[in-house]
Structures are given as C-alpha cells and as structure tokens.
Design a protein around this motif. Structure first.
Motif, PDB file in Angstrom:
ATOM      1  N   GLY A  85      30.672 -22.146 -15.107  1.00  0.00           N
ATOM      2  CA  GLY A  85      29.564 -22.580 -14.258  1.00  0.00           C
ATOM      3  C   GLY A  85      29.891 -22.679 -12.789  1.00  0.00           C
ATOM      4  O   GLY A  85      29.059 -23.143 -11.995  1.00  0.00           O
ATOM      5  N   ALA A  86      31.075 -22.233 -12.371  1.00  0.00           N
ATOM      6  CA  ALA A  86      31.450 -22.287 -10.963  1.00  0.00           C
ATOM      7  C   ALA A  86      30.716 -21.211 -10.167  1.00  0.00           C
ATOM      8  O   ALA A  86      30.390 -20.150 -10.687  1.00  0.00           O
ATOM      9  N   VAL A 131      41.060 -26.178 -12.804  1.00  0.00           N
ATOM     10  CA  VAL A 131      40.279 -26.038 -11.572  1.00  0.00           C
ATOM     11  C   VAL A 131      38.904 -25.459 -11.872  1.00  0.00           C
ATOM     12  O   VAL A 131      37.880 -25.946 -11.366  1.00  0.00           O
ATOM     13  N   LEU A 132      38.849 -24.397 -12.685  1.00  0.00           N
ATOM     14  CA  LEU A 132      37.568 -23.766 -12.994  1.00  0.00           C
ATOM     15  C   LEU A 132      36.643 -24.725 -13.741  1.00  0.00           C
ATOM     16  O   LEU A 132      35.433 -24.762 -13.485  1.00  0.00           O
ATOM     17  N   ALA A 133      37.209 -25.483 -14.663  1.00  0.00           N
ATOM     18  CA  ALA A 133      36.390 -26.459 -15.388  1.00  0.00           C
ATOM     19  C   ALA A 133      35.828 -27.505 -14.427  1.00  0.00           C
ATOM     20  O   ALA A 133      34.656 -27.896 -14.533  1.00  0.00           O
ATOM     21  N   SER A 134      36.643 -27.942 -13.493  1.00  0.00           N
ATOM     22  CA  SER A 134      36.189 -28.935 -12.509  1.00  0.00           C
ATOM     23  C   SER A 134      35.119 -28.362 -11.589  1.00  0.00           C
ATOM     24  O   SER A 134      34.112 -29.007 -11.304  1.00  0.00           O
ATOM     25  N   LEU A 135      35.328 -27.117 -11.135  1.00  0.00           N
ATOM     26  CA  LEU A 135      34.329 -26.481 -10.284  1.00  0.00           C
ATOM     27  C   LEU A 135      33.002 -26.330 -11.014  1.00  0.00           C
ATOM     28  O   LEU A 135      31.921 -26.494 -10.430  1.00  0.00           O
ATOM     29  N   GLY A 136      33.076 -25.993 -12.286  1.00  0.00           N
ATOM     30  CA  GLY A 136      31.854 -25.847 -13.071  1.00  0.00           C
ATOM     31  C   GLY A 136      31.091 -27.150 -13.196  1.00  0.00           C
ATOM     32  O   GLY A 136      29.859 -27.181 -13.091  1.00  0.00           O
ATOM     33  N   ARG A 137      31.822 -28.242 -13.415  1.00  0.00           N
ATOM     34  CA  ARG A 137      31.171 -29.554 -13.551  1.00  0.00           C
ATOM     35  C   ARG A 137      30.518 -29.992 -12.241  1.00  0.00           C
ATOM     36  O   ARG A 137      29.456 -30.615 -12.227  1.00  0.00           O
ATOM     37  N   ASP A 138      31.170 -29.663 -11.114  1.00  0.00           N
ATOM     38  CA  ASP A 138      30.732 -30.168  -9.812  1.00  0.00           C
ATOM     39  C   ASP A 138      29.949 -29.146  -9.000  1.00  0.00           C
ATOM     40  O   ASP A 138      29.704 -29.357  -7.810  1.00  0.00           O
ATOM     41  N   ASN A 139      29.579 -28.004  -9.628  1.00  0.00           N
ATOM     42  CA  ASN A 139      28.883 -26.932  -8.921  1.00  0.00           C
ATOM     43  C   ASN A 139      29.691 -26.465  -7.707  1.00  0.00           C
ATOM     44  O   ASN A 139      29.150 -26.199  -6.635  1.00  0.00           O
ATOM     45  N   GLY A 140      31.008 -26.376  -7.887  1.00  0.00           N
ATOM     46  CA  GLY A 140      31.900 -26.000  -6.796  1.00  0.00           C
ATOM     47  C   GLY A 140      31.985 -24.509  -6.590  1.00  0.00           C
ATOM     48  O   GLY A 140      31.548 -23.712  -7.435  1.00  0.00           O
ATOM     49  N   HIS A 141      32.559 -24.119  -5.456  1.00  0.00           N
ATOM     50  CA  HIS A 141      32.659 -22.709  -5.066  1.00  0.00           C
ATOM     51  C   HIS A 141      34.099 -22.215  -5.137  1.00  0.00           C
ATOM     52  O   HIS A 141      35.004 -22.852  -4.603  1.00  0.00           O
TER      53      HIS A 141
END
Length: 426
Positions: A174-175, A143-153
C-alpha cells in the motif's frame, strides 16, 4: 587426480560458493573444503530478497541454500562473518580479516557484486536503502509495511529489475511509489524501447509513478529523516524512504590486488575467466556475478565476446562448473544467459543476449494486451539473439535451442502461434 590432502578454498558465501562446495563433495573430493563468507548468515539465495521474502510470502529460513547442519555433515569448514582481505597467488594464501592465514591448493572467487551507490547529498539519511543482502531485505520489508500503514512515499532510483520488483512489493503493502529513471523506459538496456514500455504500463496500472529522463541530485532531509528528493530537471518529489537501485558492481578488489586479469568496467567489469572459469592464475577460478566468461550463443558468436551475468541461474550453474574444473574435469561453461522476474500477476523468463543496437527487429507471438506472449529479438541476418516469454510457460528450453542453432528464422513463422517452436529448429 586430486590428492585427498589438498585444500580447496571458496571465497564468497552466496549461491555460487555454496553450490561449488556441494559439488566438490558430490564429485567425491575428500580433501579440505573451506568456505569463507563475509556475512554472518549461512549462504542464501538472493531472488527471494526482492520477491517472495520481501512480499512477506516466504519465511526467512526458506532463502538458505542448505540447512546450517548440512555444512558440518558435509565437512565444509565455514568462516562466517569473516571477509578475505588479502590474496597471495605466489604463496597460495588467503588472509582473513581476523588475521587467519589459509593455504590453498585451488581457490574459487565467488565474491559476487555490491550495489552501486548514489553520489549525491543526503545519502547518509536514515531512510536511504540498498537491496543486496538478507539484512537489507529484512529492513526493507519492515519499511514497506510501515509505509503502507502510513500512506508513505517510496522513491526508487532506477527502473531495472530490482527497482521494479521492489516497486511491486511496495504497492502490495500500500505504499506510494515514484521511480526516477534516466532512460526513456524501464529496463531500457535489456529490453530496448520496444518492450520496456510494457513494464511501465504494468506498473502505472498498479499506481506507480514514473519520472523518466532524470537523475536524482539530492535527497532532502530534516533531523536525519528523508523528506523529498530532487532531480536534475528541477523537480522535487515527496519521499519518506529512498531505494538506490542503480545497478551492481562486481567485487573485484581481492582479484585486483592479487594481479588477476580483469575486464574493463566499460565492458561490464569482472574477473576475466576462460571457458573452464579459470582466471589468469591456473590455480584460481571465478564464478557467479563476479566472473566475466566467454559468451557463446552460437557458432557465429565472436570468440572474444565476454559477459558478466548477475542472475540466479548463472550462480546456480557456474558454481558447480567451477568446482568440477577445480577437480581437473573437462569443463566448458557455455550456458545461454537466463533470468526471470515476477511482478504483480506477470511472470517472465528471458534467454539470450540482445542489448539495444545489436538486433534488427523484435517479433512477438501472442497477446501483448493480455501480457501473454513471447518476444523474439532477431539479428540482421535473421538469427535469434534472445527471447522472452511473458506468462507463457514451458518454452524457455525451445527458445534457447533456437538461439543455439544459429539458424536464420522467418519472422512470420516466429509470430505465428500455430507454428510450434520446435518445428523451427533446423
């Protein structure tokens, strides 16, 4: 003497349970050792779940206490993926979820703790997480890796150790991170207002946003996905995922059903044990996160003081201590509470026990601005209750010796880096 034909059962497959099993064998016990784990994974350590493994710096296999083959080699009978559902102290039996009935001569409860749940609308959404088990960490790492890629919160409920360590990991990916905390500072119940702000500043420097003095009231979603969170002061924060990091509750259901003495939840909860980690039943012991043991910091500590410690060192040392007590050895488990944390480039160790209201002042030596210092919590009589070393190493043992001494200490000497800590010992 322990009969070689006896059966010792350990309920709980965490670090405390695994180290207890190891100790039984290393101390020469030749009877049956049965280790009951409600997870399908072999016993593992939990600190990497919010630190190295979550950050992607450690591999999955690094978290396990022993290699899987070790249990067969040590003749430890493992029941993986099988919860203990009933304990009968009179018959000395434990029943597992599949109906298996196990008779014991001595029993150790190392059932640990479980995350406290948010009791608000929206917790059933797909993006709501907890962090306690290896499976949780595996999921959250992705989840954290995905949030970092997508500028997620990511919104984190709770600014305790788990919340802050996950925040640091999330920022490394990068989240975007927002932490909602009811107290006025992070770690308020552990460090008090004097030093909690230091960790707030650390995380703000790395882009974390805080919302203090508030609680989540709702997780807003659409089509099963998280969109935002709302707080009790009327604010709304964007969110793609939410982590509930509001503490953990001891898993005492089995002990409660068996009629063992428990500690009131208001006092921290847990299974009441004596200094040998023996419960109110002489054949049952408890260790690790679930055990509320007598607290002995010095000779002046009130004798009826109990503390349940949810940290790695307690499991590491408590499991072996309980195993030796089960073998009839003379055991007095009186270790000073200890824990550590790593966040960004800051590492710290904390020894002792000094909740807000128990201490008179905090004295620091070193450079707080550089985050290279030692903090000392002093009682009204000048005795050291707790110490925390931040990016200063090889001093934890000296701090514990000072706590153990019970001697009144001069604040000026504590604050002076030219005075060795060992020189302050009586």
């Amino acid at each position: 003497m322990v009969d070689a034909h006896q059966t010792f059962v350990i309920v709980g497959g965490g670090l405390a349970g695994a180290k207890a099993a190891e100790t039984l064998r290393s101390e020469g016990f030749t009877g049956r050792v049965i280790l009951i784990c409600d997870e399908r994974d072999h016993p593992y350590e939990r600190p990497p779940l919010s630190k190295g493994y979550l950050l992607g710096k450690e591999e999955r296999d690094s978290v396990f206490v022993h290699e899987p083959a070790w249990y067969a080699q040590a003749q430890i009978e493992l029941h993986l993926g099988q919860p203990a559902v009933h304990l009968d102290p009179e018959a000395k039996t434990v029943r597992l979820g599949d109906g298996t009935l196990i008779v014991y001569d001595r029993l150790l409860l190392a059932t640990g703790a479980e995350p406290r749940r948010l009791d608000i609308p929206g917790t059933g959404l797909a993006g709501v997480h907890h962090l306690r088990r290896l499976a949780h960490a595996e999921r959250l790492r992705g989840v954290l890796a995905s949030l970092g890629r997508d500028n997620g919160h990511l919104v984190i409920a709770g600014a305790g150790w788990i919340g802050l360590e996950v925040a640091a990991a999330a920022r490394s990916y990068g989240a975007e991170v927002t932490i909602v905390e009811a107290a006025p500072t992070p770690l308020h119940g552990v460090l008090g207002p004097e030093l909690g702000g230091l960790f707030a500043d650390l995380h703000r420097e790395h882009g974390v946003r805080f919302h203090f003095g508030a609680r989540l009231t709702e997780i807003v979603g659409q089509d099963g996905m998280v969109l935002a969170v709302r707080t009790d002061d009327g604010e709304e924060h964007p969110a793609h995922d939410v982590l509930a990091a509001i503490g953990a509750a001891p898993r005492t259901a089995l002990a409660d059903q068996a009629g063992l003495d428990l500690v009131d939840r208001a006092a921290g909860g847990g299974i009441a044990v004596d200094s040998a980690l023996r419960t109110s039943d002489p054949y049952i012991y408890a260790a690790g996160d679930v055990a509320a043991a007598p607290l002995t910091l010095s000779e002046d500590t009130p004798q009826d003081t109990r503390l349940r410690v949810e940290h790695w060192a307690n499991a590491l040392n408590g499991g072996p201590a309980a195993a030796r007590a089960m073998l009839g050895q003379d055991v007095s488990y009186d270790r000073i509470p200890y824990f550590f944390s790593d966040q960004y480039d800051v590492g710290m160790e904390y020894s002792g026990y000094a909740p807000p209201g128990s201490y008179a002042q905090v004295v620091c030596r070193g450079d707080l601005a550089k985050r290279e210092f030692i903090a000392f919590w002093l009682g009204a009589d000048g005795r050291l209750l707790a110490g925390m070393n931040v990016n200063v190493w090889d001093v934890a043992e000296s701090i514990q010796q000072l706590i153990r001494s019970g001697a009144p200490l001069a604040p000026g000497a504590l604050a002076d880096p030219e005075v060795p800590l060992a020189a302050l010992l009586p």
